[in-house]
Enzyme design. Sequence first.
Site, short mmCIF file in Angstrom:
data_model
loop_
_atom_site.label_atom_id
_atom_site.label_comp_id
_atom_site.label_asym_id
_atom_site.label_seq_id
_atom_site.Cartn_x
_atom_site.Cartn_y
_atom_site.Cartn_z
N ASN A 267 -3.79 13.99 -27.65
CA ASN A 267 -5.03 14.52 -28.21
C ASN A 267 -6.22 14.03 -27.37
O ASN A 267 -6.22 12.91 -26.87
CB ASN A 267 -5.18 14.19 -29.70
CG ASN A 267 -5.05 12.73 -30.04
OD1 ASN A 267 -4.35 11.99 -29.37
ND2 ASN A 267 -5.71 12.32 -31.11
N CYS B 96 -5.72 19.12 -29.87
CA CYS B 96 -4.54 18.36 -30.31
C CYS B 96 -3.52 18.23 -29.18
O CYS B 96 -3.46 19.05 -28.25
CB CYS B 96 -3.87 19.08 -31.48
SG CYS B 96 -4.92 19.34 -32.91
N GLU C 117 -0.37 18.77 -29.20
CA GLU C 117 0.60 19.86 -29.12
C GLU C 117 0.08 20.99 -28.25
O GLU C 117 0.82 21.58 -27.44
CB GLU C 117 0.90 20.40 -30.53
CG GLU C 117 1.49 19.37 -31.48
CD GLU C 117 0.43 18.65 -32.31
OE1 GLU C 117 -0.63 18.26 -31.76
OE2 GLU C 117 0.70 18.45 -33.51
N CYS D 219 -0.97 20.38 -37.10
CA CYS D 219 -1.98 21.09 -37.91
C CYS D 219 -1.72 22.59 -37.88
O CYS D 219 -0.93 23.09 -37.06
CB CYS D 219 -3.38 20.76 -37.41
SG CYS D 219 -3.84 21.61 -35.87
#
Length: 138
Positions: free
Chosen positions: A45, A56, A58, A87
């Site tokens: 992040n 983020c 990901e 999220c």
Amino acid sequence: MSEPTRDELIHAALDAQQRAYAPYSNFPVGAAIRAASGKIYLGANVENASYSLTICAERVAASAAVTAGDRDFTAIAIVSRGGASPCGACRQFLAEFNPKLRVVMVDSEHRDHGFQSTLDALLPNRFDASKVGTPKRP
Ligand SMILES: [Zn+2]
């Protein structure tokens, strides 16, 4: 996912977590996404003083893979304190590439094997390309 494969992905995500830029939340997250090519791409992040510009781990990992020419993802490991789940924005972002993506969430403080799921389970009835037509991919 076999144990060695999952362990390799988790260790890569733990490595990425060390490079997180999270001075505001103090909630570092690391992600490692595996492509069908076998390559693993890392993300952490990256926060910003304006908060809303934060991205983020990901999405950083998936974007790194796409930039390198890999779009066919098979699994992602995400490590954070408490083993947080991705999220909603990240679930939608990752589903663009593989709605059946395997997702492993690991508590970085306890280094357990985490909770394993799939995007299908984490984001049912998602918005997808069928609503807007087939994406044009070069
Ligand atoms: Zn996210």
